[in-house]
Design an enzyme around this catalytic site. Structure first.
Site, PDB file in Angstrom:
ATOM      1  N   SER A 155      89.834 116.200 -96.263  1.00  0.00           N
ATOM      2  CA  SER A 155      90.290 114.886 -96.396  1.00  0.00           C
ATOM      3  C   SER A 155      89.457 113.948 -96.959  1.00  0.00           C
ATOM      4  O   SER A 155      88.300 114.097 -96.818  1.00  0.00           O
ATOM      5  CB  SER A 155      91.050 114.332 -95.052  1.00  0.00           C
ATOM      6  OG  SER A 155      91.274 113.109 -94.847  1.00  0.00           O
ATOM      7  N   TYR A 168      90.270 113.456 -85.944  1.00  0.00           N
ATOM      8  CA  TYR A 168      90.466 114.095 -87.087  1.00  0.00           C
ATOM      9  C   TYR A 168      89.370 113.761 -88.304  1.00  0.00           C
ATOM     10  O   TYR A 168      89.033 114.829 -88.713  1.00  0.00           O
ATOM     11  CB  TYR A 168      91.675 113.156 -87.814  1.00  0.00           C
ATOM     12  CG  TYR A 168      92.246 113.592 -89.149  1.00  0.00           C
ATOM     13  CD1 TYR A 168      93.094 114.537 -89.107  1.00  0.00           C
ATOM     14  CD2 TYR A 168      91.886 112.762 -90.364  1.00  0.00           C
ATOM     15  CE1 TYR A 168      93.543 115.044 -90.406  1.00  0.00           C
ATOM     16  CE2 TYR A 168      92.389 113.264 -91.430  1.00  0.00           C
ATOM     17  CZ  TYR A 168      93.209 114.499 -91.394  1.00  0.00           C
ATOM     18  OH  TYR A 168      93.796 115.034 -92.708  1.00  0.00           O
TER      19      TYR A 168
END
Length: 276
Positions: A155, A168
């Site tokens: 990401s 995350y």
């Protein structure tokens, strides 16, 4: 001839979103597919995850492209289940060439407020699950003797810091470290390992009430249109989010012979967000 004609791709999180898009894009270019998805809910995740019906739709869509697909409900946290899924897929389809470790979840909360369950689920799925995927696939890639390509989905959060995403970000940064280690370990076998780094993608992972409330706490019931303006502020290009196929095109490139000498690379598909 397609760009991955005659090859077989193993994709996790394939029931919907980016995973389904990857399966279809690779199938369009000639690959057969081993598709895995949990098809169930994780308690700490605040939005609905994929269902068995979603995975069945992926099967229909791939078969409509006249490609073969072996679909299995399996949890990336369960190495034994992943190993069995890959073995079954290779037994039916004859080989393995491409791996897309795509399965993942999203969640939000400040580091001091996250629960042990939220932290554990995030790391178990988004990092350990990626390692499990690679570990299950590597023996088959090596056995084929034709090299291969492993693409790990990270990401923009794997390249930069953000607030309210500590678990995350930790997982997605970890994916980069894993990618770099695997790229070196597997290079002698001509197995390439790279990571892709999407900005916000137009999928159910961001289009849900929990995410909307995080980005628009001042709006009682934020709409897709209202939230889009705030997502656009993350990107340099004047767009709200990219499409799943934009990530799939990057996966296809890295899987193809066009990228035959590319390994150990972090490839952003981020509308310039990591340059801001």
């Amino acid at each position: 001839m397609g760009r991955v004609e005659g090859k077989v791709a193993f994709i996790t999180g394939a029931a919907r979103g980016q995973g389904r898009s990857h399966a279809l894009r690779l199938a369009q270019e000639g690959a057969d597919i081993i598709a895995v998805d949990l098809c169930g809910q994780v308690n700490s995740v605040r939005y609905p995850l994929a269902t068995p019906e979603d995975l069945a739709q992926t099967v229909k869509d791939v078969e409509a492209l006249d490609r073969r697909i072996v679909a299995v409900e399996a949890d990336v946290r369960d190495f034994g289940a992943l190993k069995a899924a890959v073995e079954d897929g290779v037994a039916q389809l004859g080989r393995l060439d491409i791996v897309s470790a795509n399965a993942g979840i999203a969640g939000f909360g400040s580091a001091e407020e996250l629960t042990d369950e939220e932290w554990g689920d995030m790391l178990d799925i988004n990092l350990t699950g990626v390692w499990h995927t690679a570990k299950a696939a590597i023996p088959h890639l090596r056995a084929g003797g034709n090299g291969g390509s492993i693409i790990l989905t990270s990401s923009t959060a794997g390249l930069m810091g953000m607030e309210n995403l500590a678990h995350y970000i930790a997982a997605k940064h970890g994916v980069v470290g894993l990618m770099r280690a695997l790229a070196l370990e597997l290079a002698p076998d001509m197995i390439r390992v790279n990571s892709v780094h999407p900005t916000s993608v137009d999928t159910d992972m961001i289009h849900n009430s929990a995410t909307y409330k995080l980005f628009a706490p001042d709006i009682e019931n934020p709409t897709r249109e209202q939230i889009g303006e705030r997502f656009q502020a993350l990107n340099a290009l004047p767009i709200k989010w990219v499409d799943a196929v934009d990530i799939s095109n990057a996966v296809l490139f890295l899987a193809s012979d066009e990228a035959r000498y590319i390994t150990g690379v972090t490839l952003p598909v981020d509308a310039g967000s990591t340059t801001k």
